[in-house]
Design an enzyme around this catalytic site. Sequence first.
Site, mmCIF file in Angstrom:
data_model
loop_
_atom_site.group_PDB
_atom_site.id
_atom_site.type_symbol
_atom_site.label_atom_id
_atom_site.label_comp_id
_atom_site.label_asym_id
_atom_site.label_seq_id
_atom_site.Cartn_x
_atom_site.Cartn_y
_atom_site.Cartn_z
ATOM 1 C CB SER A 5 47.957 48.586 42.877
ATOM 2 O OG SER A 5 46.925 47.705 42.440
ATOM 3 C CG ASN A 10 47.843 43.876 38.078
ATOM 4 O OD1 ASN A 10 46.701 44.307 37.919
ATOM 5 N ND2 ASN A 10 48.647 44.333 39.024
#
Length: 271
Positions: free
Chosen positions: A82, A139
Amino acid sequence: MNPAAQPLPVQDVQGDARWISQVTLHHTGLNLLLLKSGGVSHFYFITTQFVHLFVCVCVFQHERFVQECKDAEPDVLFIGDSMVQLMQQHEVWRDLFSPLHALNFGLAGDTTCNVLWRIQNGELQNIQPKVVVLWVGTNNHQHTAEQVSGGVTAITQILISQLPQAKIIVLGLLPRGEHQNPLREKNAAVNELLRSSVPRLGPAQFLDVSAEFVQSDGSISKHDMFDFLHLTAAGYQTLSKPLHDLLLQTLEETSDSALHTQSVCSQFDLL
């Protein structure tokens, strides 16, 4: 008693206390909440007036990227999570990176494992970028720093193998969480490992701007990261200046190298 009416703190499943810190933010600007389940990413964009729910089926997004490879001729390819994806929502993308003929293959929630799968399943076909910017790893919550670094290295090696003419820029992981926490420490450890390993891979270099986001008291400002992870417009400005400078330098070196090769080939033709 209605359990849905009982006040409970958000469970800090990631370990950096971001959501605990976020409740102290003023209700201004944009907050982003990402929940990922079963291959589907749910984005909650929260403002003072409304809440929009966007559901992104990642397989469809991957297929769109593969199709873009057939239609586009990028000089620069950005790939990652992201942090890459949201970059194109800000002026820095339009002002600095889009003019460099850049493609953005960022997907929210992606880990090194997801990016590895994507580049082995069509996202590098039919394109010959001069530079690839890789930014992924924050992540990978379930992995150690050594494992994350190894994942980034594996991606870089595949990029070098499949795009032998390209230069690779690996971006360091940013600090996360308002205050010091285990995930921030792990990201810093990943950066130290990459700082040593990436230059040994050949046409790859490591760029770390993480220090720019830590204040003198060790905290992160919501001015830079609205949720103490994702960047604001100001945060992207801080990141983009050194990255843009490095991209310009790398593209210039690539062009000079191509001209030199063309000149040598022309001399052999004359012979």
